[in-house]
Each structure stands twice: as C-alpha cells, then as structure tokens.
Design a protein around this motif. Structure first.
Motif, PDB file in Angstrom:
ATOM      1  N   LEU A 209       3.150  53.514  64.386  1.00  0.00           N
ATOM      2  CA  LEU A 209       3.353  52.411  65.326  1.00  0.00           C
ATOM      3  C   LEU A 209       4.822  52.026  65.230  1.00  0.00           C
ATOM      4  O   LEU A 209       5.316  51.699  64.158  1.00  0.00           O
ATOM      5  CB  LEU A 209       2.456  51.225  64.966  1.00  0.00           C
ATOM      6  N   LEU A 210       5.525  52.096  66.362  1.00  0.00           N
ATOM      7  CA  LEU A 210       6.978  52.011  66.386  1.00  0.00           C
ATOM      8  C   LEU A 210       7.443  50.859  67.254  1.00  0.00           C
ATOM      9  O   LEU A 210       6.983  50.696  68.391  1.00  0.00           O
ATOM     10  CB  LEU A 210       7.541  53.338  66.933  1.00  0.00           C
ATOM     11  N   VAL A 211       8.374  50.049  66.723  1.00  0.00           N
ATOM     12  CA  VAL A 211       9.148  49.120  67.535  1.00  0.00           C
ATOM     13  C   VAL A 211      10.582  49.601  67.532  1.00  0.00           C
ATOM     14  O   VAL A 211      11.163  49.835  66.468  1.00  0.00           O
ATOM     15  CB  VAL A 211       9.086  47.676  66.985  1.00  0.00           C
ATOM     16  N   GLU A 212      11.155  49.786  68.716  1.00  0.00           N
ATOM     17  CA  GLU A 212      12.514  50.313  68.806  1.00  0.00           C
ATOM     18  C   GLU A 212      13.138  49.918  70.135  1.00  0.00           C
ATOM     19  O   GLU A 212      12.465  49.931  71.167  1.00  0.00           O
ATOM     20  CB  GLU A 212      12.491  51.840  68.666  1.00  0.00           C
ATOM     21  N   HIS A 213      14.436  49.530  70.098  1.00  0.00           N
ATOM     22  CA  HIS A 213      15.145  49.152  71.314  1.00  0.00           C
ATOM     23  C   HIS A 213      15.803  50.344  72.006  1.00  0.00           C
ATOM     24  O   HIS A 213      16.172  50.246  73.183  1.00  0.00           O
ATOM     25  CB  HIS A 213      16.223  48.103  70.995  1.00  0.00           C
ATOM     26  N   ASP A 214      15.990  51.438  71.299  1.00  0.00           N
ATOM     27  CA  ASP A 214      16.625  52.613  71.875  1.00  0.00           C
ATOM     28  C   ASP A 214      15.621  53.308  72.796  1.00  0.00           C
ATOM     29  O   ASP A 214      14.707  53.996  72.354  1.00  0.00           O
ATOM     30  CB  ASP A 214      17.075  53.551  70.755  1.00  0.00           C
ATOM     31  N   MET A 215      15.807  53.132  74.111  1.00  0.00           N
ATOM     32  CA  MET A 215      14.822  53.623  75.055  1.00  0.00           C
ATOM     33  C   MET A 215      14.770  55.146  75.127  1.00  0.00           C
ATOM     34  O   MET A 215      13.719  55.736  75.385  1.00  0.00           O
ATOM     35  CB  MET A 215      15.091  53.041  76.447  1.00  0.00           C
ATOM     36  N   LYS A 216      15.899  55.785  74.891  1.00  0.00           N
ATOM     37  CA  LYS A 216      15.888  57.244  74.872  1.00  0.00           C
ATOM     38  C   LYS A 216      14.984  57.742  73.753  1.00  0.00           C
ATOM     39  O   LYS A 216      14.181  58.673  73.943  1.00  0.00           O
ATOM     40  CB  LYS A 216      17.307  57.772  74.702  1.00  0.00           C
ATOM     41  N   MET A 217      15.092  57.121  72.599  1.00  0.00           N
ATOM     42  CA  MET A 217      14.261  57.485  71.451  1.00  0.00           C
ATOM     43  C   MET A 217      12.788  57.221  71.752  1.00  0.00           C
ATOM     44  O   MET A 217      11.917  58.062  71.497  1.00  0.00           O
ATOM     45  CB  MET A 217      14.704  56.683  70.226  1.00  0.00           C
ATOM     46  N   VAL A 218      12.490  56.057  72.314  1.00  0.00           N
ATOM     47  CA  VAL A 218      11.107  55.689  72.629  1.00  0.00           C
ATOM     48  C   VAL A 218      10.485  56.686  73.595  1.00  0.00           C
ATOM     49  O   VAL A 218       9.364  57.164  73.394  1.00  0.00           O
ATOM     50  CB  VAL A 218      11.058  54.259  73.211  1.00  0.00           C
ATOM     51  N   MET A 219      11.211  57.011  74.669  1.00  0.00           N
ATOM     52  CA  MET A 219      10.664  57.910  75.683  1.00  0.00           C
ATOM     53  C   MET A 219      10.495  59.328  75.153  1.00  0.00           C
ATOM     54  O   MET A 219       9.591  60.052  75.551  1.00  0.00           O
ATOM     55  CB  MET A 219      11.562  57.915  76.916  1.00  0.00           C
ATOM     56  N   ARG A 220      11.355  59.729  74.244  1.00  0.00           N
ATOM     57  CA  ARG A 220      11.272  61.076  73.686  1.00  0.00           C
ATOM     58  C   ARG A 220      10.124  61.220  72.687  1.00  0.00           C
ATOM     59  O   ARG A 220       9.467  62.262  72.638  1.00  0.00           O
ATOM     60  CB  ARG A 220      12.603  61.430  73.012  1.00  0.00           C
ATOM     61  N   LEU A 221       9.875  60.181  71.887  1.00  0.00           N
ATOM     62  CA  LEU A 221       8.928  60.301  70.783  1.00  0.00           C
ATOM     63  C   LEU A 221       7.495  59.905  71.137  1.00  0.00           C
ATOM     64  O   LEU A 221       6.550  60.449  70.572  1.00  0.00           O
ATOM     65  CB  LEU A 221       9.376  59.432  69.608  1.00  0.00           C
ATOM     66  N   SER A 222       7.339  58.961  72.033  1.00  0.00           N
ATOM     67  CA  SER A 222       6.057  58.269  72.173  1.00  0.00           C
ATOM     68  C   SER A 222       4.994  59.080  72.904  1.00  0.00           C
ATOM     69  O   SER A 222       5.262  59.710  73.930  1.00  0.00           O
ATOM     70  CB  SER A 222       6.247  56.942  72.914  1.00  0.00           C
ATOM     71  N   ASN A 223       3.778  59.030  72.385  1.00  0.00           N
ATOM     72  CA  ASN A 223       2.612  59.478  73.130  1.00  0.00           C
ATOM     73  C   ASN A 223       2.110  58.383  74.055  1.00  0.00           C
ATOM     74  O   ASN A 223       1.580  58.668  75.134  1.00  0.00           O
ATOM     75  CB  ASN A 223       1.482  59.870  72.175  1.00  0.00           C
ATOM     76  N   HIS A 224       2.296  57.137  73.624  1.00  0.00           N
ATOM     77  CA  HIS A 224       1.763  55.983  74.357  1.00  0.00           C
ATOM     78  C   HIS A 224       2.701  54.810  74.110  1.00  0.00           C
ATOM     79  O   HIS A 224       3.258  54.667  73.016  1.00  0.00           O
ATOM     80  CB  HIS A 224       0.350  55.657  73.837  1.00  0.00           C
TER      81      HIS A 224
END
Length: 269
Positions: A209-224
């Motif tokens: 479960l991840l909280v992160e402001h870097d949207m590039k990182m979020v979009m690359r890593l996240s399944n949901h």
C-alpha cells in the motif's frame, strides 16, 4: 479473501472529518496507491490502517481478521509493517544495527525469557543474535546497501536512508508493507532504485500500500489507485482509468489536466 480490507474508515478531529467512509482492498502481490492533493487525508488513512490512530468509524481487516485500532506492535506480529514520510532512522547506529532492530519480534523481544537470556548472555541469546545479524545482512543485500552495513546511518544519502527504512520494515517479515512517500526527496537515480525494489517485492507476493506524490512513479507501479480529496474517496481503479478521470483532474488542478502531463513527464503532483 483480500489480505487487507478497509471498510468505511473514518476519523474526526475537532468535529472535522479528516477521512470519511473510505473503503478499498489490497491483494497479495498487488501494489495499491493512495493519491490526492495535499491535505487529502492520505497519511491519516495510513495511520489508521497501521494502528497509530483509532478510527471514529469503520473496520480494518487483515487476512479476514478484524484489527481495527490494534496497536502497531500487534499488527506487526500479524504481518503488517510500514515506513514513514519523515525518516525514522537511528542516525547514531550502524546501518546493520538499524535493520537488526526490526528483527525484535522474531527474536521473542518483550518476553521475560527473552530479556533474561539477553541479560545473562545465554547461548540461546547469542544464537538468536547471530541469526538476526545474518538475516539483516541478507536484507541489506536485498536493498543494495550490504557494502554500507558497518557505516553509521547518519552518513547515508537520503535515498539510501529510504531504502534502509524499507529493509528494516522487511525485517519483521511482513505480508503487507505500507510505504509513505518512499521516493520523497530522492533524485531520479534513487527513485528508480526504489521503483525497482517495490516491483520486485510485489513480484515475490508482498502486498504493498503506497502513498506517493510522484505521479510518474504511481502510474508506473500501481495495479490499482484510490484517490482522496478532502478525506473522501472520489475515484478508484487502474492507472488508465484514473489518469483521465474528470473528478481527479479537477481535484488536483481545477480541471486543467496537468495530472496527465505529470504522469507522462514525471513532475511531482
């Protein structure tokens, strides 16, 4: 059955709803990100899931068992571990010693027998310490810090400290890992190292479960992705759904669409 199930979680501070009836689930091997503008309630939600705050309403279930409001040490025994937005590292201890503190539960720490064995330097205590040292060295190798094991933690770069925190969290042998802005303050190389580590951990079956402001990182890593705004869930779904969701765009930028540019070009949200 989901490894983590959050049902209608809410908390109020002085009559203000900081988080309001938020629900989501995390499966084993899945990366779920919580995003939202500053003040959306992301870290507050983390603090409820990890036992630092007691919710005003709602439930947290871990592997089907309700753990709402359970203290962090009890959750750690059940397989939930976390890192923090602001580094919580023992600066005057070595890198290896920092990770070894995370082995406390596996060593039987806090029990009368464990205390007596340590005080009397019994063979059993020495064997446990050796095992913890070996496990900690293996975890440092896992996060790319093995060559710095004997160095004081205060001498590490910011990105190295972030990976050290992850290694210490892994020392509790979690099934669910909560990462609160693991790449905050890191340069591009350090962020990529953390990206690769998170993907590898999820690939091994760890729920994240991840909280992160870097949207590039979020979009690359996240399944949901779960999106909060002023404490309320306004959207959830896979990255390709979230990136063009009108309520998400409006919450971040008043409808100008910058969230999509950030996801493509890597600026922080």
């Amino acid at each position: 059955m989901s490894l983590l199930q959050v049902d209608g979680l809410s908390i109020h501070f002085g009559g203000i709803a900081a988080v309001n009836a938020v629900s989501f689930a995390v499966e084993a091997g899945e990366i779920v990100s919580i995003i939202g503008p500053n003040g959306a309630g992301k870290t507050t939600l983390f603090n409820m899931v990890s036992g630092l705050y007691r919710p005003s309403a709602g439930r947290v279930l871990l592997d089907g068992q309700e753990v709402t409001g359970a203290p962090p040490e009890a959750l750690a025994r059940r397989g939930l571990s976390r890192t923090f937005q602001n580094l919580q590292v023992f600066q005057q201890m070595t890198v290896l010693e920092n990770v070894m503190t995370g082995c406390h539960l596996a060593e039987g720490g806090g029990t009368l027998g464990g205390w007596l064995a340590d005080l009397l330097h019994l063979p059993a205590s020495r064997a446990v310490t050796r095992a913890s040292r070996e496990r900690s060295l293996a975890l440092l190798e896992r996060v790319g810090l093995a060559d710095l094991a004997g160095r004081d933690a205060g001498a590490l770069s910011y990105g190295q400290l972030k990976r050290l925190e992850i290694a210490r969290a892994l020392a509790t042998t979690p099934r669910l890992l909560l990462l609160d802005e693991p790449a905050a303050g890191c340069n591009a190389v350090e962020t990529q190292e953390i990206d690769d580590l998170i993907l590898a951990l999820a690939g091994e079956g760890l729920a994240i479960l991840l909280v992160e402001h870097d949207m590039k990182m979020v979009m690359r890593l996240s399944n949901h992705i779960v999106v909060l705004d002023r404490g309320t869930r306004i959207a959830e779904g896979p990255p390709e759904t979230i990136i063009n969701h009108p309520e998400v765009i409006a919450a971040y930028l008043g409808g100008h669409g910058r969230i999509e540019r950030e996801a493509r070009y890597g600026a922080s949200a």
